[in-house]
Write an enzyme that holds these catalytic residues in place. Structure first.
Site, PDB file in Angstrom:
ATOM      1  N   HIS A  43      37.020 -29.382   1.988  1.00 32.82           N
ATOM      2  CA  HIS A  43      36.976 -28.716   3.297  1.00 32.82           C
ATOM      3  C   HIS A  43      37.057 -29.796   4.366  1.00 32.82           C
ATOM      4  CE1 HIS A  43      35.085 -25.318   5.920  1.00 32.82           C
ATOM      5  NE2 HIS A  43      35.812 -26.133   6.661  1.00 32.82           N
ATOM      6  N   GLU A  70      39.909 -25.648   1.975  1.00 35.06           N
ATOM      7  CA  GLU A  70      39.227 -24.711   2.863  1.00 35.06           C
ATOM      8  C   GLU A  70      39.313 -25.208   4.298  1.00 35.06           C
ATOM      9  OE1 GLU A  70      35.578 -23.396  -0.144  1.00 35.06           O
ATOM     10  OE2 GLU A  70      35.190 -24.680   1.589  1.00 35.06           O
ATOM     11  N   HIS A 190      29.159 -20.280  -2.023  1.00 34.73           N
ATOM     12  CA  HIS A 190      28.108 -20.662  -1.072  1.00 34.73           C
ATOM     13  C   HIS A 190      26.733 -20.423  -1.684  1.00 34.73           C
ATOM     14  CE1 HIS A 190      27.549 -22.256   2.991  1.00 34.73           C
ATOM     15  NE2 HIS A 190      26.342 -21.748   2.878  1.00 34.73           N
TER      16      HIS A 190
END
Length: 238
Positions: A43, A70, A190
């Site tokens: 990310h 991401e 997550h």
């Protein structure tokens, strides 16, 4: 089979804390693959506080499993996707200042924007996943964007899990069934860890992929990286 994609952001955070190239992010990604990871997730944020854009380019040359990038779809993110052409781009609604992803897309309000972004990403041959809350109202609008998959935001599940695991998983099962009815692939991520992952998989056996970074890297401090990856893989066995 549900694939395990290892998020290596925390490896880059550790490297950046001292400068230099220790630990070597590229080597760790290759080791993760060798140890059983079925994908690598990064990310890259605008401030490059962990994964740098050069890391993304370097990783794209060597990752042989699924490479998942991401990020918030700003100009720089879209450019790196066009350049790298990863297997998957996961769209998250994070503004630059947030510490970590903490909410899913409002696919109703942002439907037209997401539709344009998904179409542009598809031109690069990249599969698209949209980060989404476990609320049924967002799923049909997500389908309308043209996305291939949605990624369930699982922090609420992880938070409630120690108190009431059945209540924690219930909304996720509901939206997962809806996603399957709509023909959407299903990812999750997550705060998933060795305590709550197997129960999620048991209740949603058709998950395509989970992306796990923070908890897995923390576990690796005690169990070692190779052993931790294998432990997470075993939680996902059918």
């Amino acid at each position: 089979m549900t694939k395990l994609s290892v998020n290596i952001n925390k490896i880059a955070t550790l490297r950046n804390a001292r400068g230099g190239n220790n630990p070597d992010v590229v080597k760790v990604a290759l080791d993760c693959e060798r140890f059983g990871a079925q994908g690598i997730t990064v990310h890259p944020r605008p401030d490059e506080r962990h994964i740098r854009y050069q890391d993304v380019i370097d990783l794209s040359k060597v990752v042989t499993t699924e490479f998942n990038i991401e990020g918030y779809p700003d100009r720089r993110f879209m450019e790196i996707i066009r350049l790298v052409r990863p297997a998957q781009a996961t769209l998250v609604p994070d503004p630059p200042h947030v510490l970590t992803s903490n909410n899913g897309w409002d696919t109703i309000t942002h439907q037209e924007m997401l539709k344009d972004i998904v179409a542009e990403l598809h031109e690069s041959g990249t599969r698209v996943s949209i980060f989404i809350n476990p609320e049924t109202k967002y799923f049909e609008p997500a389908k309308t964007t043209g996305t291939d998959r949605v990624e369930l935001y699982t922090e609420p599940y992880a938070t409630l899990f120690p108190k009431d695991r059945n209540a924690a998983v219930k909304p996720y099962v509901e939206v997962a069934l809806l996603a399957r009815e709509l023909g959407l692939g299903l990812n999750a991520g997550h705060d998933l860890d060795l305590h709550n992952l197997q129960f999620l998989k048991k209740n949603i056996p058709f998950l395509d992929e989970v992306s796990i970074g923070h908890a897995l890297i923390c576990d690796a401090l005690y169990f070692g990286l190779e052993n931790s990856i294998q432990m997470y893989r075993r939680q996902l066995e059918d």
